[in-house]
Design an enzyme around this catalytic site. Structure first.
Site, PDB file in Angstrom:
ATOM      1  N   GLU A  69       3.922   1.652  -1.140  1.00 42.01           N
ATOM      2  CA  GLU A  69       4.549   1.880  -2.430  1.00 42.01           C
ATOM      3  C   GLU A  69       3.544   2.457  -3.426  1.00 42.01           C
ATOM      4  OE1 GLU A  69       7.316  -0.932  -5.140  1.00 42.01           O
ATOM      5  OE2 GLU A  69       6.981  -1.581  -3.072  1.00 42.01           O
ATOM      6  N   PHE A  70       2.342   1.906  -3.389  1.00 41.47           N
ATOM      7  CA  PHE A  70       1.257   2.358  -4.269  1.00 41.47           C
ATOM      8  C   PHE A  70       1.001   3.854  -4.040  1.00 41.47           C
ATOM      9  CE2 PHE A  70      -3.305   2.897  -5.234  1.00 41.47           C
ATOM     10  CZ  PHE A  70      -3.394   2.284  -6.477  1.00 41.47           C
ATOM     11  N   ASP A  71       0.898   4.211  -2.756  1.00 41.02           N
ATOM     12  CA  ASP A  71       0.633   5.614  -2.408  1.00 41.02           C
ATOM     13  C   ASP A  71       1.767   6.532  -2.838  1.00 41.02           C
ATOM     14  OD1 ASP A  71      -1.812   5.103  -1.449  1.00 41.02           O
ATOM     15  OD2 ASP A  71      -1.236   5.001   0.677  1.00 41.02           O
TER      16      ASP A  71
ATOM     17  N   LYS B 194     -25.668  25.591  -1.156  1.00 42.44           N
ATOM     18  CA  LYS B 194     -25.438  24.529  -2.143  1.00 42.44           C
ATOM     19  C   LYS B 194     -24.072  23.905  -1.855  1.00 42.44           C
ATOM     20  CE  LYS B 194     -25.504  23.525  -7.048  1.00 42.44           C
ATOM     21  NZ  LYS B 194     -24.118  23.030  -7.198  1.00 42.44           N
TER      22      LYS B 194
ATOM     23  N   ASP C 214       0.838  -1.208   0.000  1.00 47.33           N
ATOM     24  CA  ASP C 214       0.000   0.000   0.000  1.00 47.33           C
ATOM     25  C   ASP C 214       0.866   1.248   0.000  1.00 47.33           C
ATOM     26  OD1 ASP C 214      -2.079  -1.644   0.071  1.00 47.33           O
ATOM     27  OD2 ASP C 214      -3.018  -0.814   1.889  1.00 47.33           O
TER      28      ASP C 214
ATOM     29  N   SER D 106     -31.029  18.006 -12.406  1.00 49.91           N
ATOM     30  CA  SER D 106     -30.054  19.006 -11.956  1.00 49.91           C
ATOM     31  C   SER D 106     -30.773  20.345 -11.816  1.00 49.91           C
ATOM     32  CB  SER D 106     -28.880  19.087 -12.909  1.00 49.91           C
ATOM     33  OG  SER D 106     -29.338  19.066 -14.222  1.00 49.91           O
TER      34      SER D 106
ATOM     35  N   ARG E 176     -25.915   9.499  -8.051  1.00 53.13           N
ATOM     36  CA  ARG E 176     -26.795  10.150  -9.016  1.00 53.13           C
ATOM     37  C   ARG E 176     -26.708   9.495 -10.397  1.00 53.13           C
ATOM     38  NH1 ARG E 176     -26.531  14.182 -12.832  1.00 53.13           N
ATOM     39  NH2 ARG E 176     -28.515  15.237 -13.135  1.00 53.13           N
TER      40      ARG E 176
ATOM     41  N   LYS F 287     -35.678  27.086  -3.263  1.00 55.36           N
ATOM     42  CA  LYS F 287     -36.746  26.167  -3.672  1.00 55.36           C
ATOM     43  C   LYS F 287     -38.088  26.750  -3.251  1.00 55.36           C
ATOM     44  CE  LYS F 287     -33.724  22.320  -2.603  1.00 55.36           C
ATOM     45  NZ  LYS F 287     -33.405  21.236  -1.680  1.00 55.36           N
TER      46      LYS F 287
ATOM     47  N   CYS G  62     -14.755  31.324 -42.562  1.00 59.51           N
ATOM     48  CA  CYS G  62     -14.680  30.236 -41.580  1.00 59.51           C
ATOM     49  C   CYS G  62     -13.280  29.617 -41.670  1.00 59.51           C
ATOM     50  CB  CYS G  62     -15.744  29.207 -41.917  1.00 59.51           C
ATOM     51  SG  CYS G  62     -15.633  27.690 -40.949  1.00 59.51           S
TER      52      CYS G  62
HETATM   53  S1  IVH Z   1     -31.864  20.225  -4.697  1.00 60.06           S
HETATM   54  C1  IVH Z   1     -34.024  18.717  -8.408  1.00 60.06           C
HETATM   55  N1  IVH Z   1     -30.593  21.207  -2.655  1.00 60.06           N
HETATM   56  O1  IVH Z   1     -26.533  20.588  -6.373  1.00 60.06           O
HETATM   57  C2  IVH Z   1     -33.214  19.446  -7.447  1.00 60.06           C
HETATM   58  N2  IVH Z   1     -29.304  20.293  -4.431  1.00 60.06           N
HETATM   59  O2  IVH Z   1     -27.554  20.427  -9.720  1.00 60.06           O
HETATM   60  C3  IVH Z   1     -32.289  18.605  -6.728  1.00 60.06           C
HETATM   61  N3  IVH Z   1     -26.893  20.325  -4.063  1.00 60.06           N
HETATM   62  O3  IVH Z   1     -26.620  17.532  -7.877  1.00 60.06           O
HETATM   63  C4  IVH Z   1     -31.259  19.300  -6.024  1.00 60.06           C
HETATM   64  N4  IVH Z   1     -26.944  21.271  -2.072  1.00 60.06           N
HETATM   65  O4  IVH Z   1     -26.148  17.428  -5.479  1.00 60.06           O
HETATM   66  C5  IVH Z   1     -30.486  20.620  -3.840  1.00 60.06           C
HETATM   67  N5  IVH Z   1     -29.633  22.077  -0.754  1.00 60.06           N
HETATM   68  C6  IVH Z   1     -29.496  21.491  -1.946  1.00 60.06           C
HETATM   69  C7  IVH Z   1     -28.236  21.144  -2.503  1.00 60.06           C
HETATM   70  C8  IVH Z   1     -28.190  20.555  -3.760  1.00 60.06           C
HETATM   71  C9  IVH Z   1     -26.169  20.765  -3.025  1.00 60.06           C
HETATM   72  C10 IVH Z   1     -26.353  19.731  -5.303  1.00 60.06           C
HETATM   73  C11 IVH Z   1     -27.023  18.450  -5.720  1.00 60.06           C
HETATM   74  C12 IVH Z   1     -27.266  18.546  -7.198  1.00 60.06           C
HETATM   75  C13 IVH Z   1     -26.674  19.868  -7.545  1.00 60.06           C
HETATM   76  C14 IVH Z   1     -27.615  20.671  -8.403  1.00 60.06           C
END
Ligand code: IVH
Length: 674
Positions: free
Chosen positions: A37-39, A118, A35, A84, A139, A282, A400
């Site tokens: 050596e790998f690291d 976020k 391990d 997303s 995901r 949200k 172009c």
């Molecule tokens: S809601 C459909 N809430 O941000 C909405 N996302 O593209 C689902 N993330 O992949 C996401 N904090 O991993 C939500 N309080 C939060 C979040 C959050 C981080 C990430 C999530 C998602 C990306 C948004």
């Protein structure tokens, strides 16, 4: 002086050796070295990449460590897709977001938002049945995730049992590594997010357990029965069940408070022990969330307001021209490498000719660049005081890269001249053609794993591909001899290519890259044509004419799209390319948008403003109940629904002429039994 080529050569040899060790360690569970050596080897490679930025564009050690989830973990369908979020970068984007919600809900008042940091980590979905953790998924592509239950179960923050929970509940949240904990892993990964991703992908959950992963819950997927009315209720209950909830989650009552909230959290950002790259807003009320629904990629009820971009100063060395898949010519500034927000940047977009003229951007100029989110940095301003006396104005080429003249089009809807110059030769221009191939293999199109943009560049250079059909008759023998390809990766590529031959009609239509036909329009067209045979009728000029006439009826398809389809198929090269591509594929029929509701097989059109809901919501409701929305009045129309505010007289007159049922907003609700 460093010898770049020598360094690259040695680096590649070391990477090759490391790949072998890595595969023995992770895939075969039979380490060839200790391990330690790998690291050591790993550390050496990371340091090389950090020291010589020119190595970054090649292989990158982080992408090798561990093994790919696709081959290792079982794929499981998310019962509700993990979408997303769309992004906001400035005040106006947030105002726009709120306005769209108000319009959709036909509501003028303030909307309550749940504001949540976020977290920049890796999202996961945890499924509990009768209070027990059944499985946990990554995901993945949003529709299918990898079953990483064992690894997720090592995270102490994640409860294994929930008291008094609904029969089924999927809890979604972010797995992350604290900044302090990351200090100890710094040698192995570039940033905490990669470290979290890498750790979650370990084959051996004992390896994952060694990494101090943490979790914040922020939402739900499937839930039966639904017991929550608001996001606030949900977060409260998640906390009661033992999930960590971010302490800075709060309710925003008024859109005016968004900016204050933003600067407050941004000022805290550096003091937090985890990476936050913005705030998610949200709609708090779940009933509103449901009414708003989502577009194909993201919900209408949420947005990620990214933290302000980071700026830096540099010098323009060259201005190059790039050609996009629609032939759009984009100028790009090659600048002296500069670090912006932790990332080394050496390119910045200049948008278009008008922008260069407006800002009078020249080669040799000292400029300020700005990087926001993942988007390519842009040139914000020029410091003219630092400009050399003999600097020359940049003359935007009118040709172009393929040598042919470019054009600025006139938009059919606005009648204005486009700011973007385009090469209109499509597949006849090598530069456009290569970009078209990149689009074909992309995620929302054929989605061919292992065949990304860089590989297309490489295959193009080696003349292995020229047209889309070439992707399906690759010379694997030749590829096997190329550096970076082995028996296993060839087999994987072959499998991915073969798998992608089974493609649903809407994806196929999107893939061929007709201008103005994005994912949504491709779905509308696929719903119209149903199968590839019918779609092929577009190849025949006479049939095409009558089909295009009928397309006018479809809601969402207007003159711009129809002209674009006509242009595409009246070009012989496009025709041949599409036909030979089709001959390699098994194009599956498009499953009609549900037509099993109260309004199944009815054609509806709305005109004028309504009182109880917006036109967009009315349309969405009609479709949910099986109706088809038409874009113009014709004999096929079953109902013309007229709202009180400013209905179009012409439409009503034509409907009367054709004996179409004309109904009021109230009768429309009666139709739905509401
Ligand atoms: S809601 C459909 N809430 O941000 C909405 N996302 O593209 C689902 N993330 O992949 C996401 N904090 O991993 C939500 N309080 C939060 C979040 C959050 C981080 C990430 C999530 C998602 C990306 C948004």
């Amino acid at each position: 002086m460093i010898n770049k080529n020598q360094i690259i050569k040695e680096y590649k040899i070391k990477i090759k050796k490391f790949k072998k060790l890595n595969s023995a360690y992770f895939d075969k569970d039979k380490p060839l070295v200790s391990d330690q050596e790998f690291d050591e080897i790993k550390k050496e490679l990371i340091q090389l990449e950090k020291k010589y930025s020119f190595l970054k564009s090649s292989i990158k050690i982080e992408n090798i460590i561990g093994s790919k989830p696709s081959s290792k973990f079982e794929k499981v369908k998310h019962s509700k897709p993990m979408l997303s979020l769309s992004n906001a970068f400035k005040k106006e984007d947030m105002q726009d977001f709120k306005k769209k919600i108000n319009n959709f809900l036909n509501k003028n008042s303030e909307i309550q938002f749940s504001s949540e940091p976020k977290i920049d980590g890796i999202s996961a979905s945890l499924r509990y049945e009768n209070g027990k953790l059944i499985y946990g998924l990554s995901r993945g592509d949003g529709f299918f995730g990898e079953n990483i239950t064992e690894n997720l179960a090592t995270i102490k923050d994640i409860p294994k049992n929930l008291n008094n929970s609904p029969k089924t509940i999927e809890v979604r949240g972010e797995v992350y590594i604290g900044k302090k904990d990351f200090e100890k892993l710094k040698d192995k990964f570039a940033n905490p997010r990669n470290a979290a991703g890498g750790s979650l992908r370990q084959k051996n959950s004992k390896e994952t357990a060694k990494i101090p992963l943490k979790f914040f819950a922020y939402g739900i997927g499937e839930i039966v029965p639904q017991i929550f009315k608001t996001q606030t209720d949900l977060l409260k209950q998640l906390k009661n069940w033992g999930f960590p909830i971010n302490p800075y989650c709060k309710i925003i009552e008024n859109i005016k408070d968004v900016e204050k909230n933003h600067s407050f959290l941004e000022s805290l950002r550096s003091t937090l022990d985890y990476d936050v790259d913005g705030i998610v807003y949200k709609v708090n009320n779940f009933n509103f969330q449901e009414r708003l629904g989502s577009t194909s990629n993201s919900p209408r009820w949420a947005i990620a307001y990214k933290f302000s971009s980071v700026k830096a100063s540099s010098t323009i060395r060259k201005i190059l021209i790039q050609v996009g898949r629609t032939g759009a010519i984009t100028p790009v500034a090659k600048i002296d490498p500069v670090t912006v927000g932790g990332v080394v940047v050496s390119n910045a977009t200049l948008h278009n000719e008008d922008e260069i003229i407006r800002k009078d951007i020249r080669v040799g100029d000292t400029i300020t660049i700005q990087r926001a989110g993942d988007v390519i940095p842009q040139v914000l301003s020029v410091n003219k005081s630092k400009r050399e006396k003999n600097s020359k104005q940049f003359i935007f080429p009118d040709k172009c890269l393929c040598g042919n003249p470019t054009k600025k089009e006139i938009s059919m809807s606005t009648k204005k001249t486009d700011a973007v110059r385009r090469c209109t030769r499509g597949y006849e221009c090598d530069f456009t053609a290569k970009e078209k191939l990149k689009h074909i293999v992309s995620k929302d199109a054929f989605d061919i794993e292992g065949l990304g943009k860089k590989v297309i560049d490489n295959f193009w250079e080696l003349k292995l591909v020229r047209t889309p059909a070439d992707i399906f008759k690759l010379n694997y023998k030749k590829i096997e001899k190329l550096e970076g390809w082995g028996k296993l990766s060839i087999k994987n590529l072959q499998n991915a290519v073969n798998k992608s031959k089974n493609i649903v009609l809407n994806r196929f239509i999107y893939s061929i890259g007709i201008r103005h036909i994005g994912q949504e329009n491709a779905k509308i067209l696929a719903n119209f044509f149903k199968n590839s045979n019918k779609f092929s009728e577009l190849f025949l000029p006479q049939k095409r004419k009558s089909i295009l006439k009928n397309l006018d009826d479809l809601d969402g398809i207007g003159n711009t799209q129809i002209k674009s389809i006509e242009d595409f198929f009246s070009n012989n090269k496009n025709l041949n390319i599409t036909q030979s591509l089709m001959s390699m594929l098994n194009i599956k029929n498009f499953k009609s948008i549900s037509r099993t509701g109260k309004l199944s097989n009815k054609n509806i059109m709305f005109t004028g403003g309504f009182e109880k809901m917006s036109r967009s919501e009315a349309k969405a409701l009609a479709e949910e109940n099986g109706a088809k929305i038409l874009g113009s009045v014709s004999k096929k129309l079953n109902y013309l629904v007229i709202g009180n505010s400013k209905p179009t007289k012409k439409k009503i007159e034509k409907a009367k002429e054709l004996n179409v049922n004309i109904i009021t907003e109230e009768s429309w609700y009666n139709l739905l039994n509401r």
